[in-house]
Design an enzyme around this catalytic site. Structure first.
Site, mmCIF file in Angstrom:
data_model
loop_
_atom_site.group_PDB
_atom_site.id
_atom_site.type_symbol
_atom_site.label_atom_id
_atom_site.label_comp_id
_atom_site.label_asym_id
_atom_site.label_seq_id
_atom_site.Cartn_x
_atom_site.Cartn_y
_atom_site.Cartn_z
ATOM 1 N N LYS A 1 102.529 15.701 14.216
ATOM 2 C CA LYS A 1 102.374 15.647 15.673
ATOM 3 C C LYS A 1 102.575 14.243 16.217
ATOM 4 C CE LYS A 1 99.879 19.899 16.490
ATOM 5 N NZ LYS A 1 98.797 20.617 17.139
ATOM 6 N N LYS B 1 106.767 25.525 10.817
ATOM 7 C CA LYS B 1 105.937 26.668 11.226
ATOM 8 C C LYS B 1 106.173 27.024 12.701
ATOM 9 C CE LYS B 1 101.552 24.984 12.937
ATOM 10 N NZ LYS B 1 100.804 25.881 13.787
ATOM 11 N N LYS C 1 102.883 27.298 19.094
ATOM 12 C CA LYS C 1 102.871 27.683 20.513
ATOM 13 C C LYS C 1 103.376 26.566 21.406
ATOM 14 C CE LYS C 1 98.097 28.002 20.613
ATOM 15 N NZ LYS C 1 97.485 26.791 20.007
#
Ligand code: ATP
Ligand code: LTN
Length: 333
Positions: free
Chosen positions: A113, A194, A197
Protein backbone atom coordinates in the site's frame (compact mmCIF):
# COMPACT_ATOMS: atom_id res chain seq x y z
CA UNK A 1 -20.84 -23.14 28.65
CA UNK A 2 -20.10 -19.80 26.98
CA UNK A 3 -19.50 -19.96 23.24
CA UNK A 4 -16.01 -19.11 21.97
CA UNK A 5 -15.60 -15.55 20.73
CA UNK A 6 -15.08 -14.42 17.14
CA UNK A 7 -13.99 -10.97 16.04
CA UNK A 8 -13.57 -9.83 12.45
CA UNK A 9 -13.79 -6.64 10.44
CA UNK A 10 -13.87 -5.11 6.99
CA UNK A 11 -12.81 -1.58 6.09
CA UNK A 12 -15.49 0.72 4.68
CA UNK A 13 -12.83 1.95 2.25
CA UNK A 14 -14.89 1.18 -0.83
CA UNK A 15 -17.82 -0.90 -1.97
CA UNK A 16 -17.64 -4.46 -0.74
CA UNK A 17 -16.66 -6.95 -3.41
CA UNK A 18 -16.60 -10.62 -4.28
CA UNK A 19 -13.30 -11.28 -2.44
CA UNK A 20 -14.69 -9.81 0.80
CA UNK A 21 -17.77 -11.98 0.41
CA UNK A 22 -16.02 -15.28 -0.39
CA UNK A 23 -12.95 -14.74 1.81
CA UNK A 24 -14.73 -13.29 4.83
CA UNK A 25 -18.49 -12.66 4.96
CA UNK A 26 -19.72 -16.03 3.71
CA UNK A 27 -17.77 -17.75 6.49
CA UNK A 28 -18.93 -15.28 9.12
CA UNK A 29 -22.48 -16.30 8.33
CA UNK A 30 -21.67 -19.99 8.85
CA UNK A 31 -19.75 -19.35 12.05
CA UNK A 32 -22.47 -17.31 13.77
CA UNK A 33 -24.30 -20.45 14.92
CA UNK A 34 -21.51 -21.81 17.05
CA UNK A 35 -19.70 -18.67 18.18
CA UNK A 36 -20.30 -15.46 20.05
CA UNK A 37 -19.46 -13.05 17.21
CA UNK A 38 -18.48 -9.41 16.93
CA UNK A 39 -18.44 -8.17 13.35
CA UNK A 40 -17.05 -4.68 12.95
CA UNK A 41 -16.75 -2.07 10.22
CA UNK A 42 -13.26 -0.78 10.83
CA UNK A 43 -13.60 2.88 9.88
CA UNK A 44 -10.52 3.91 11.91
CA UNK A 45 -8.53 1.55 9.69
CA UNK A 46 -10.14 2.96 6.54
CA UNK A 47 -8.62 6.41 7.17
CA UNK A 48 -5.08 5.02 7.01
CA UNK A 49 -5.49 5.94 3.34
CA UNK A 50 -7.18 9.15 2.15
CA UNK A 51 -11.01 8.98 2.22
CA UNK A 52 -13.67 11.35 1.01
CA UNK A 53 -15.77 11.99 4.18
CA UNK A 54 -19.10 11.76 2.40
CA UNK A 55 -18.12 8.48 0.78
CA UNK A 56 -16.75 7.04 4.02
CA UNK A 57 -20.08 7.68 5.75
CA UNK A 58 -22.06 6.15 2.88
CA UNK A 59 -19.73 3.12 2.62
CA UNK A 60 -20.10 2.51 6.35
CA UNK A 61 -23.89 2.24 6.05
CA UNK A 62 -23.48 0.13 2.91
CA UNK A 63 -21.09 -2.18 4.71
CA UNK A 64 -23.60 -2.79 7.48
CA UNK A 65 -26.38 -3.35 4.94
CA UNK A 66 -24.20 -5.95 3.20
CA UNK A 67 -23.45 -7.73 6.49
CA UNK A 68 -27.19 -8.00 7.09
CA UNK A 69 -28.00 -8.96 3.49
CA UNK A 70 -25.36 -11.71 3.60
CA UNK A 71 -27.29 -13.24 6.49
CA UNK A 72 -25.63 -11.98 9.65
CA UNK A 73 -28.28 -11.71 12.34
CA UNK A 74 -28.07 -8.47 14.37
CA UNK A 75 -30.02 -10.07 17.21
CA UNK A 76 -27.44 -12.82 17.67
CA UNK A 77 -24.20 -10.98 16.87
CA UNK A 78 -22.65 -7.64 17.78
CA UNK A 79 -22.47 -5.45 14.65
CA UNK A 80 -20.79 -2.10 15.13
CA UNK A 81 -18.54 0.67 13.88
CA UNK A 82 -15.01 0.73 15.25
CA UNK A 83 -15.17 4.50 15.85
CA UNK A 84 -18.20 3.99 18.09
CA UNK A 85 -16.07 2.17 20.68
CA UNK A 86 -13.22 4.52 21.68
CA UNK A 87 -11.46 1.67 23.51
CA UNK A 88 -10.08 0.53 20.13
CA UNK A 89 -8.05 3.70 19.68
CA UNK A 90 -6.95 3.67 23.31
CA UNK A 91 -5.72 0.08 23.37
CA UNK A 92 -4.35 0.63 19.87
CA UNK A 93 -2.02 3.29 21.24
CA UNK A 94 -0.87 1.10 24.14
CA UNK A 95 -0.10 -1.76 21.76
CA UNK A 96 1.62 0.58 19.29
CA UNK A 97 4.03 1.43 22.11
CA UNK A 98 4.83 -2.29 22.48
CA UNK A 99 5.23 -3.02 18.76
CA UNK A 100 8.70 -2.94 17.20
CA UNK A 101 9.57 -0.91 14.10
CA UNK A 102 11.12 -4.06 12.60
CA UNK A 103 7.88 -6.01 13.00
CA UNK A 104 5.82 -3.37 11.21
CA UNK A 105 8.45 -2.88 8.50
CA UNK A 106 8.07 -6.52 7.49
CA UNK A 107 4.32 -6.28 6.85
CA UNK A 108 3.59 -7.00 3.19
CA UNK A 109 0.31 -5.06 3.19
CA UNK A 110 2.22 -1.97 4.33
CA UNK A 111 4.83 -2.48 1.63
CA UNK A 112 2.18 -2.90 -1.09
CA UNK A 113 0.00 0.00 0.00
CA UNK A 114 2.79 2.46 0.79
CA UNK A 115 4.39 1.80 -2.61
CA UNK A 116 1.28 3.34 -4.22
CA UNK A 117 1.29 6.52 -2.06
CA UNK A 118 3.22 9.74 -2.43
CA UNK A 119 2.76 10.81 1.18
CA UNK A 120 2.51 7.89 3.55
CA UNK A 121 0.50 8.49 6.74
CA UNK A 122 2.05 7.02 9.91
CA UNK A 123 -1.26 5.23 10.57
CA UNK A 124 -0.70 3.02 7.53
CA UNK A 125 2.47 1.81 9.23
CA UNK A 126 0.95 1.27 12.68
CA UNK A 127 -2.27 -0.24 11.23
CA UNK A 128 -1.47 -3.79 12.48
CA UNK A 129 -1.18 -2.63 16.13
CA UNK A 130 -4.67 -1.14 15.94
CA UNK A 131 -5.91 -4.36 14.38
CA UNK A 132 -4.37 -6.31 17.27
CA UNK A 133 -6.27 -4.03 19.68
CA UNK A 134 -9.55 -4.76 17.85
CA UNK A 135 -9.05 -8.45 18.41
CA UNK A 136 -7.51 -8.51 21.89
CA UNK A 137 -10.09 -6.16 23.46
CA UNK A 138 -12.73 -8.88 23.26
CA UNK A 139 -10.66 -11.87 24.45
CA UNK A 140 -11.20 -13.28 20.98
CA UNK A 141 -10.65 -16.99 20.35
CA UNK A 142 -10.92 -17.03 16.57
CA UNK A 143 -10.46 -14.50 13.75
CA UNK A 144 -11.91 -15.47 10.35
CA UNK A 145 -10.10 -13.57 7.57
CA UNK A 146 -8.74 -14.01 4.06
CA UNK A 147 -5.18 -15.16 3.41
CA UNK A 148 -3.86 -11.58 3.12
CA UNK A 149 -4.45 -10.98 6.85
CA UNK A 150 -2.43 -13.94 8.16
CA UNK A 151 0.69 -11.88 8.82
CA UNK A 152 -1.30 -9.28 10.78
CA UNK A 153 -2.82 -12.05 12.87
CA UNK A 154 0.60 -13.40 13.73
CA UNK A 155 1.54 -9.98 15.04
CA UNK A 156 -1.65 -9.85 17.13
CA UNK A 157 -0.69 -13.20 18.68
CA UNK A 158 2.87 -12.03 19.35
CA UNK A 159 1.60 -8.85 20.99
CA UNK A 160 -0.83 -10.80 23.18
CA UNK A 161 1.99 -13.04 24.35
CA UNK A 162 4.39 -10.14 24.82
CA UNK A 163 1.90 -8.19 26.95
CA UNK A 164 0.99 -11.29 28.96
CA UNK A 165 4.67 -11.95 29.67
CA UNK A 166 5.33 -8.35 30.68
CA UNK A 167 2.23 -7.59 32.73
CA UNK A 168 0.57 -10.90 33.62
CA UNK A 169 -2.39 -12.56 31.90
CA UNK A 170 -4.32 -9.83 30.07
CA UNK A 171 -5.29 -11.32 26.73
CA UNK A 172 -6.42 -14.54 25.14
CA UNK A 173 -4.03 -15.50 22.31
CA UNK A 174 -6.29 -15.62 19.22
CA UNK A 175 -6.27 -18.25 16.48
CA UNK A 176 -6.67 -17.40 12.81
CA UNK A 177 -9.31 -19.08 10.64
CA UNK A 178 -8.62 -19.01 6.91
CA UNK A 179 -11.27 -20.68 4.75
CA UNK A 180 -10.08 -23.71 2.74
CA UNK A 181 -11.42 -22.17 -0.50
CA UNK A 182 -12.01 -18.54 -1.46
CA UNK A 183 -9.32 -17.16 0.84
CA UNK A 184 -7.59 -15.36 -2.00
CA UNK A 185 -9.66 -14.20 -4.93
CA UNK A 186 -7.44 -12.50 -7.49
CA UNK A 187 -7.91 -9.37 -9.60
CA UNK A 188 -9.68 -10.04 -12.90
CA UNK A 189 -7.27 -7.73 -14.71
CA UNK A 190 -3.97 -8.61 -13.00
CA UNK A 191 -4.57 -12.12 -11.62
CA UNK A 192 -1.28 -12.30 -9.74
CA UNK A 193 -2.55 -9.51 -7.41
CA UNK A 194 -5.47 -9.95 -5.00
CA UNK A 195 -8.87 -8.55 -5.86
CA UNK A 196 -9.30 -5.39 -3.82
CA UNK A 197 -12.21 -3.02 -3.22
CA UNK A 198 -9.95 0.00 -3.67
CA UNK A 199 -8.37 -1.07 -6.97
CA UNK A 200 -8.44 1.96 -9.30
CA UNK A 201 -9.33 -0.28 -12.29
CA UNK A 202 -13.08 -0.98 -11.99
CA UNK A 203 -12.80 -3.99 -14.33
CA UNK A 204 -10.49 -5.75 -11.88
CA UNK A 205 -13.14 -6.16 -9.20
CA UNK A 206 -16.68 -7.55 -9.03
CA UNK A 207 -18.57 -5.40 -6.53
CA UNK A 208 -21.55 -6.76 -4.63
CA UNK A 209 -23.46 -3.75 -6.01
CA UNK A 210 -22.72 -4.66 -9.66
CA UNK A 211 -25.73 -5.49 -11.83
CA UNK A 212 -25.96 -8.77 -13.76
CA UNK A 213 -24.84 -7.21 -17.05
CA UNK A 214 -21.87 -5.54 -15.41
CA UNK A 215 -20.75 -8.81 -13.81
CA UNK A 216 -21.02 -10.59 -17.18
CA UNK A 217 -18.99 -7.86 -18.86
CA UNK A 218 -16.24 -7.94 -16.24
CA UNK A 219 -15.90 -11.72 -16.38
CA UNK A 220 -15.91 -11.77 -20.16
CA UNK A 221 -12.97 -9.34 -20.07
CA UNK A 222 -11.11 -11.28 -17.38
CA UNK A 223 -7.43 -11.64 -18.25
CA UNK A 224 -6.36 -15.24 -18.92
CA UNK A 225 -3.29 -16.29 -20.98
CA UNK A 226 -2.35 -16.89 -24.56
CA UNK A 227 -2.72 -20.68 -24.24
CA UNK A 228 -5.91 -22.70 -24.28
CA UNK A 229 -5.56 -25.21 -21.45
CA UNK A 230 -8.08 -25.04 -18.61
CA UNK A 231 -6.20 -26.10 -15.48
CA UNK A 232 -6.13 -25.35 -11.76
CA UNK A 233 -2.50 -24.47 -11.04
CA UNK A 234 -2.16 -22.13 -8.03
CA UNK A 235 1.66 -22.15 -8.28
CA UNK A 236 1.84 -21.30 -11.98
CA UNK A 237 1.73 -17.52 -12.58
CA UNK A 238 1.10 -18.04 -16.27
CA UNK A 239 -2.16 -19.79 -15.37
CA UNK A 240 -3.22 -17.33 -12.65
CA UNK A 241 -6.22 -16.06 -14.65
CA UNK A 242 -7.89 -19.42 -15.33
CA UNK A 243 -6.97 -20.71 -11.86
CA UNK A 244 -8.75 -17.70 -10.38
CA UNK A 245 -11.93 -18.39 -12.35
CA UNK A 246 -11.91 -22.01 -11.17
CA UNK A 247 -11.32 -20.84 -7.56
CA UNK A 248 -14.26 -18.46 -7.78
CA UNK A 249 -16.51 -21.26 -9.02
CA UNK A 250 -15.22 -23.63 -6.31
CA UNK A 251 -15.73 -21.08 -3.52
CA UNK A 252 -19.30 -20.38 -4.60
CA UNK A 253 -20.50 -23.87 -5.53
CA UNK A 254 -18.51 -25.95 -3.04
CA UNK A 255 -17.33 -28.23 -5.88
CA UNK A 256 -13.70 -29.41 -5.93
CA UNK A 257 -11.40 -27.51 -8.37
CA UNK A 258 -10.32 -30.77 -10.06
CA UNK A 259 -13.91 -31.74 -10.67
CA UNK A 260 -14.59 -28.32 -12.23
CA UNK A 261 -11.50 -28.62 -14.45
CA UNK A 262 -12.60 -32.08 -15.61
CA UNK A 263 -15.98 -30.69 -16.67
CA UNK A 264 -14.17 -28.40 -19.16
CA UNK A 265 -12.39 -31.13 -21.12
CA UNK A 266 -12.39 -30.05 -24.77
CA UNK A 267 -13.88 -26.63 -23.97
CA UNK A 268 -12.48 -23.13 -24.33
CA UNK A 269 -11.77 -20.14 -22.12
CA UNK A 270 -14.95 -18.51 -23.41
CA UNK A 271 -17.06 -21.31 -21.89
CA UNK A 272 -15.28 -20.99 -18.57
CA UNK A 273 -15.86 -17.23 -18.49
CA UNK A 274 -19.55 -17.46 -19.38
CA UNK A 275 -20.21 -20.15 -16.77
CA UNK A 276 -18.26 -18.30 -14.09
CA UNK A 277 -20.23 -15.13 -14.84
CA UNK A 278 -23.50 -17.02 -14.43
CA UNK A 279 -22.40 -18.56 -11.12
CA UNK A 280 -21.25 -15.16 -9.80
CA UNK A 281 -24.50 -13.47 -10.93
CA UNK A 282 -26.57 -16.07 -9.07
CA UNK A 283 -24.40 -15.70 -5.96
CA UNK A 284 -24.49 -11.90 -5.82
CA UNK A 285 -28.02 -11.15 -6.97
CA UNK A 286 -29.85 -12.03 -3.72
CA UNK A 287 -27.31 -10.17 -1.60
CA UNK A 288 -27.52 -7.09 -3.84
CA UNK A 289 -31.29 -7.02 -3.84
CA UNK A 290 -31.53 -7.35 -0.08
CA UNK A 291 -28.84 -4.83 0.72
CA UNK A 292 -30.32 -2.17 -1.50
CA UNK A 293 -33.63 -2.44 0.35
CA UNK A 294 -31.90 -2.32 3.74
CA UNK A 295 -30.02 0.83 2.76
CA UNK A 296 -33.27 2.70 2.33
CA UNK A 297 -33.92 2.52 6.07
CA UNK A 298 -31.01 4.40 7.64
CA UNK A 299 -32.98 4.79 10.87
CA UNK A 300 -33.00 1.03 11.36
CA UNK A 301 -29.31 0.80 10.46
CA UNK A 302 -28.56 3.50 13.05
CA UNK A 303 -30.50 1.57 15.68
CA UNK A 304 -28.55 -1.62 14.94
CA UNK A 305 -25.28 0.31 15.17
CA UNK A 306 -26.28 1.92 18.46
CA UNK A 307 -27.13 -1.43 20.02
CA UNK A 308 -23.92 -2.95 18.71
CA UNK A 309 -21.78 -0.09 19.98
CA UNK A 310 -23.25 -0.29 23.44
CA UNK A 311 -22.60 -4.01 23.73
CA UNK A 312 -19.09 -3.70 22.26
CA UNK A 313 -18.11 -0.82 24.55
CA UNK A 314 -19.19 -2.65 27.64
CA UNK A 315 -17.08 -5.68 26.81
CA UNK A 316 -14.12 -3.64 25.57
CA UNK A 317 -14.08 -1.57 28.75
CA UNK A 318 -13.57 -4.66 30.92
CA UNK A 319 -10.36 -5.54 29.10
CA UNK A 320 -9.17 -1.93 28.79
CA UNK A 321 -9.56 -1.26 32.52
CA UNK A 322 -7.41 -4.33 33.28
CA UNK A 323 -4.73 -3.20 30.83
CA UNK A 324 -4.60 0.35 32.17
CA UNK A 325 -4.21 -0.95 35.68
CA UNK A 326 -1.50 -3.42 34.65
CA UNK A 327 0.45 -0.69 32.83
CA UNK A 328 0.44 1.50 35.92
CA UNK A 329 -2.05 4.20 34.97
CA UNK A 330 -3.72 5.83 37.96
CA UNK A 331 -7.42 4.95 38.14
CA UNK A 332 -9.85 7.88 37.73
CA UNK A 333 -11.72 8.37 41.00
P1 ATP B 1 -8.68 -2.44 0.57
O1 ATP B 1 -8.58 -2.62 -0.90
O2 ATP B 1 -9.31 -1.15 0.98
O3 ATP B 1 -7.43 -2.78 1.29
P2 ATP B 1 -9.83 -5.03 0.71
O4 ATP B 1 -10.81 -5.18 -0.36
O5 ATP B 1 -8.49 -5.64 0.56
O6 ATP B 1 -9.70 -3.50 1.07
P3 ATP B 1 -10.33 -5.45 3.51
O7 ATP B 1 -11.30 -4.54 4.11
O8 ATP B 1 -8.88 -5.15 3.74
O9 ATP B 1 -10.57 -5.59 1.96
O10 ATP B 1 -10.62 -6.93 3.92
C1 ATP B 1 -11.82 -7.42 4.48
C2 ATP B 1 -11.83 -8.91 4.54
O11 ATP B 1 -11.90 -9.44 3.21
C3 ATP B 1 -10.56 -9.51 5.15
O12 ATP B 1 -10.92 -10.68 5.91
C4 ATP B 1 -9.76 -9.92 3.97
O13 ATP B 1 -8.87 -10.97 4.25
C5 ATP B 1 -10.83 -10.34 2.99
N1 ATP B 1 -10.37 -10.17 1.62
C6 ATP B 1 -9.98 -9.01 1.05
N2 ATP B 1 -9.63 -9.21 -0.23
C7 ATP B 1 -9.80 -10.54 -0.46
C8 ATP B 1 -9.61 -11.37 -1.60
N3 ATP B 1 -9.17 -10.87 -2.73
N4 ATP B 1 -9.89 -12.68 -1.50
C9 ATP B 1 -10.35 -13.21 -0.35
N5 ATP B 1 -10.54 -12.48 0.77
C10 ATP B 1 -10.28 -11.17 0.73
N1 LTN C 1 -7.01 -5.48 8.39
C1 LTN C 1 -8.24 -6.13 8.09
C2 LTN C 1 -9.42 -5.43 8.65
C3 LTN C 1 -9.40 -5.56 10.11
C4 LTN C 1 -9.62 -6.77 10.84
C5 LTN C 1 -9.49 -6.39 12.19
C6 LTN C 1 -9.90 -8.07 10.47
C7 LTN C 1 -9.15 -4.58 11.00
N2 LTN C 1 -9.22 -5.06 12.25
C8 LTN C 1 -9.62 -7.35 13.20
C9 LTN C 1 -10.03 -9.01 11.50
C10 LTN C 1 -9.88 -8.64 12.83
C11 LTN C 1 -8.42 -6.22 6.62
O1 LTN C 1 -9.24 -6.91 6.26
N3 LTN C 1 -7.69 -5.56 5.82
Amino acid sequence: MAKPIIFSGIQPSGRLMLGNYLGALKNWVNLQKDYDCLYCLVDLHAITLPQDPKELRERSYEGLAVYLAAGIDPAKNILFLQSHAPQHAELGWMLTCHTYMGELSRMTQYKDKSAKQKNIGVGLFTYPSLMAADILLYQTNLVPVGQDQKQHLELARDLAQRMNNLYGPLFKVPEVYIPPVGAKIMSLQAPTAKMSKSDPDPNATVFLSDGDKEIEKKLKRAVTDSGSEIVFAPDDEEKAGVTNLISIQAAITGRKPDEIVASYAGKQYGHLKVDTAEIVVQCIKPVREKYQALLDDKGELDRILARGAEAARERAETTLAKVKDALGFVARH
